[in-house]
Design a protein around this motif. Sequence first.
Motif, PDB file in Angstrom:
ATOM      1  N   PHE A 197      27.138 -21.229 -68.994  1.00 22.49           N
ATOM      2  CA  PHE A 197      27.214 -19.913 -69.616  1.00 22.49           C
ATOM      3  C   PHE A 197      28.241 -19.936 -70.741  1.00 22.49           C
ATOM      4  N   VAL A 198      27.943 -19.219 -71.819  1.00 24.38           N
ATOM      5  CA  VAL A 198      28.863 -19.140 -72.959  1.00 24.38           C
ATOM      6  C   VAL A 198      28.960 -17.690 -73.406  1.00 24.38           C
ATOM      7  N   ASP A 224      28.660 -10.027 -73.433  1.00 25.35           N
ATOM      8  CA  ASP A 224      27.320 -10.587 -73.511  1.00 25.35           C
ATOM      9  C   ASP A 224      27.406 -12.096 -73.256  1.00 25.35           C
ATOM     10  N   LEU A 225      26.681 -12.541 -72.260  1.00 26.01           N
ATOM     11  CA  LEU A 225      26.716 -13.965 -71.899  1.00 26.01           C
ATOM     12  C   LEU A 225      25.341 -14.595 -72.102  1.00 26.01           C
ATOM     13  N   PHE A 226      25.366 -15.896 -72.400  1.00 27.33           N
ATOM     14  CA  PHE A 226      24.146 -16.656 -72.700  1.00 27.33           C
ATOM     15  C   PHE A 226      24.181 -17.978 -71.945  1.00 27.33           C
ATOM     16  N   ALA A 227      23.005 -18.445 -71.541  1.00 24.02           N
ATOM     17  CA  ALA A 227      22.897 -19.740 -70.884  1.00 24.02           C
ATOM     18  C   ALA A 227      22.432 -20.781 -71.875  1.00 24.02           C
ATOM     19  N   ALA A 228      23.194 -21.871 -72.021  1.00 21.33           N
ATOM     20  CA  ALA A 228      22.777 -22.967 -72.882  1.00 21.33           C
ATOM     21  C   ALA A 228      21.670 -23.762 -72.180  1.00 21.33           C
ATOM     22  N   VAL A 229      20.642 -24.137 -72.913  1.00 22.06           N
ATOM     23  CA  VAL A 229      19.520 -24.861 -72.335  1.00 22.06           C
ATOM     24  C   VAL A 229      19.316 -26.175 -73.096  1.00 22.06           C
ATOM     25  N   GLN A 230      18.809 -27.173 -72.378  1.00 20.95           N
ATOM     26  CA  GLN A 230      18.579 -28.491 -72.984  1.00 20.95           C
ATOM     27  C   GLN A 230      17.436 -28.425 -73.986  1.00 20.95           C
ATOM     28  N   ASP A 242      49.807 -28.586 -71.152  1.00 22.43           N
ATOM     29  CA  ASP A 242      49.060 -27.498 -70.542  1.00 22.43           C
ATOM     30  C   ASP A 242      48.540 -26.544 -71.609  1.00 22.43           C
ATOM     31  N   VAL A 243      47.679 -25.629 -71.181  1.00 22.46           N
ATOM     32  CA  VAL A 243      47.079 -24.671 -72.101  1.00 22.46           C
ATOM     33  C   VAL A 243      46.978 -23.334 -71.395  1.00 22.46           C
ATOM     34  N   GLY A 244      47.168 -22.246 -72.116  1.00 23.54           N
ATOM     35  CA  GLY A 244      47.095 -20.912 -71.526  1.00 23.54           C
ATOM     36  C   GLY A 244      46.575 -19.918 -72.532  1.00 23.54           C
ATOM     37  N   GLY A 245      46.660 -18.654 -72.196  1.00 18.64           N
ATOM     38  CA  GLY A 245      46.190 -17.604 -73.087  1.00 18.64           C
ATOM     39  C   GLY A 245      44.915 -16.948 -72.594  1.00 18.64           C
ATOM     40  N   ILE A 246      44.558 -15.841 -73.251  1.00 15.97           N
ATOM     41  CA  ILE A 246      43.399 -15.056 -72.848  1.00 15.97           C
ATOM     42  C   ILE A 246      42.115 -15.870 -72.895  1.00 15.97           C
ATOM     43  N   ALA A 247      41.959 -16.735 -73.905  1.00 14.39           N
ATOM     44  CA  ALA A 247      40.720 -17.512 -74.019  1.00 14.39           C
ATOM     45  C   ALA A 247      40.472 -18.363 -72.781  1.00 14.39           C
ATOM     46  N   VAL A 248      41.534 -18.874 -72.169  1.00 18.21           N
ATOM     47  CA  VAL A 248      41.397 -19.679 -70.953  1.00 18.21           C
ATOM     48  C   VAL A 248      40.881 -18.813 -69.808  1.00 18.21           C
ATOM     49  N   HIS A 249      41.449 -17.618 -69.666  1.00 22.27           N
ATOM     50  CA  HIS A 249      41.005 -16.721 -68.606  1.00 22.27           C
ATOM     51  C   HIS A 249      39.555 -16.279 -68.824  1.00 22.27           C
ATOM     52  N   VAL A 250      39.189 -16.031 -70.079  1.00 23.52           N
ATOM     53  CA  VAL A 250      37.815 -15.628 -70.379  1.00 23.52           C
ATOM     54  C   VAL A 250      36.835 -16.724 -69.974  1.00 23.52           C
ATOM     55  N   ALA A 251      37.141 -17.967 -70.339  1.00 25.04           N
ATOM     56  CA  ALA A 251      36.251 -19.083 -69.980  1.00 25.04           C
ATOM     57  C   ALA A 251      36.097 -19.199 -68.470  1.00 25.04           C
ATOM     58  N   ALA A 252      37.190 -19.008 -67.732  1.00 23.16           N
ATOM     59  CA  ALA A 252      37.121 -19.083 -66.268  1.00 23.16           C
ATOM     60  C   ALA A 252      36.247 -17.967 -65.708  1.00 23.16           C
ATOM     61  N   ARG A 253      36.379 -16.766 -66.263  1.00 19.11           N
ATOM     62  CA  ARG A 253      35.569 -15.634 -65.795  1.00 19.11           C
ATOM     63  C   ARG A 253      34.087 -15.860 -66.125  1.00 19.11           C
ATOM     64  N   ILE A 254      33.808 -16.421 -67.291  1.00 22.33           N
ATOM     65  CA  ILE A 254      32.416 -16.704 -67.670  1.00 22.33           C
ATOM     66  C   ILE A 254      31.810 -17.722 -66.707  1.00 22.33           C
ATOM     67  N   MET A 255      32.574 -18.761 -66.389  1.00 20.76           N
ATOM     68  CA  MET A 255      32.072 -19.758 -65.445  1.00 20.76           C
ATOM     69  C   MET A 255      31.718 -19.121 -64.108  1.00 20.76           C
ATOM     70  N   SER A 256      32.527 -18.162 -63.665  1.00 14.51           N
ATOM     71  CA  SER A 256      32.293 -17.555 -62.351  1.00 14.51           C
ATOM     72  C   SER A 256      30.990 -16.766 -62.295  1.00 14.51           C
ATOM     73  N   GLN A 257      30.441 -16.423 -63.467  1.00 17.48           N
ATOM     74  CA  GLN A 257      29.166 -15.704 -63.501  1.00 17.48           C
ATOM     75  C   GLN A 257      27.957 -16.642 -63.516  1.00 17.48           C
ATOM     76  N   SER A 258      28.183 -17.908 -63.786  1.00 12.59           N
ATOM     77  CA  SER A 258      27.077 -18.851 -63.883  1.00 12.59           C
ATOM     78  C   SER A 258      26.662 -19.341 -62.504  1.00 12.59           C
ATOM     79  N   ARG A 300      21.555 -13.746 -71.010  1.00 10.95           N
ATOM     80  CA  ARG A 300      21.673 -13.430 -69.592  1.00 10.95           C
ATOM     81  C   ARG A 300      22.156 -12.003 -69.339  1.00 10.95           C
ATOM     82  N   GLY A 301      22.367 -11.230 -70.412  1.00  9.96           N
ATOM     83  CA  GLY A 301      22.772  -9.840 -70.242  1.00  9.96           C
ATOM     84  C   GLY A 301      24.266  -9.624 -70.384  1.00  9.96           C
ATOM     85  N   SER A 302      24.694  -8.390 -70.102  1.00 10.85           N
ATOM     86  CA  SER A 302      26.101  -8.008 -70.230  1.00 10.85           C
ATOM     87  C   SER A 302      26.781  -8.014 -68.863  1.00 10.85           C
TER      88      SER A 302
END
Length: 442
Positions: free
Chosen positions: A404-405, A436-442, A382-398, A423-425
Amino acid sequence: MAHFVMPQTQYARSGDISIAYHVIGDGPIDLMIIPGAISHIELIFELPGVIDNVLRLARFARIITFDKRGVGLSDRVLGVPSLEERVDDIRAVLDAVGSRKTALLGFSEGSAMSLLFSATYPDRVSHLVLAGGFIRAGYSVPEAQFEAIADQIVAGWGSGQMMKRVVGITEGTKEQLAALGRFERMSCSPGAFKAAMVMNRRIDVEPILESVRVPTLLLHSKIDAVVPVAEGRKLARAIVGAKYIEYDNLPHGLLLTPGCEEVMDDIEEFVTGHRPDISDDVDRVLATVLFTDIVNSTTRAIELGDRRWRALLDAHDRLSAQVVEKHRGKMVKNTGDGILAMFDGPGRGVRCALALGEAAQQIGLPLRAGLHTGEVEMRGDDVGGIAVHVAARIMSQSGENEVFVSRVVTDLVAGAGLRFMDRGSFDLKGLPGSWDLFAAVQ
């Protein structure tokens, strides 16, 4: 989230009433969690962050949780139980599990119960921790306004609006509100909750505070939307020798919040005298964390039916494993309608997310994804820590078919040929500051 198995619900007899309780872990110290007015010892684990936080506490203690009489899985009762009767429930559960000396962790309304039990049975309490506590319920609300506020809460009962304030959600997704609403409804009825509010308003623990002689820690947040921080400060001043810790950016439900390692560390240090050195038992590595989620999965499942939806999910899981492996990532786990994966390079993580989104569209599944690079804690598989929570929160904004990254990711992949759109703050739940979040594009 570490591997978790729902503990068996057991019952203790408190007079003629059956009190539902759980025992989690087998640590050398007993730690009993005294819940607030809304509780359900099984459904609580459906709320984000709860499993991680309980297992974190179980690293140093045997955790005992219960539903008070009239609430959750315990027996319903006529009228509103008195504070004395609710204190009897604490003693009944502790006797049932054979605990002669325990640390009490009282949350919100549970602070009054914890204080009275500690003052009455000091020989049975080693430490007292109060989170979001107060001297008198509703003390900050004038009597003339109280009835209107109570009626407003009852009118929206079961919609998740009350629990939104407790866990600190500003808006909330449809799924989040559904889970919070279900938690309210299964805890108690609207009328029972209003009756409890009226009864609790008459309870004032100030006369017993001078009798509290056990080591006491009070935890409160400056932005508590349920119990103003001034009430926590007032309680701390009234208990001789109490230690008080104030947090800047956490909701009333300190124990219901993902990523609150600081709170867990403060509790462990107070109860054990030792602040944990995570490096002793956890491998910490720098990694890029990827969360994905199938957009509108509940609606799709209803449209397709269980059998077709299960087949589609199986195809999604196989596809995800293949794409993650191709990009040299590690599949941590499937999350039901998405995945959690990690990579040793941010560029590979972004390319994997883009490729997975494109491949999922081919089988008719729109995905959203979020990535962040930071230190993660490795515990077995398993994996844990703040970075995991941050990634989950970023996904919820996409949104649908978006990746989103964080700015950390864009800075680390500069020159790698990847393109991003600003994509703004955003304010990410449970995390300080704007991101500050950004959308990756192809």
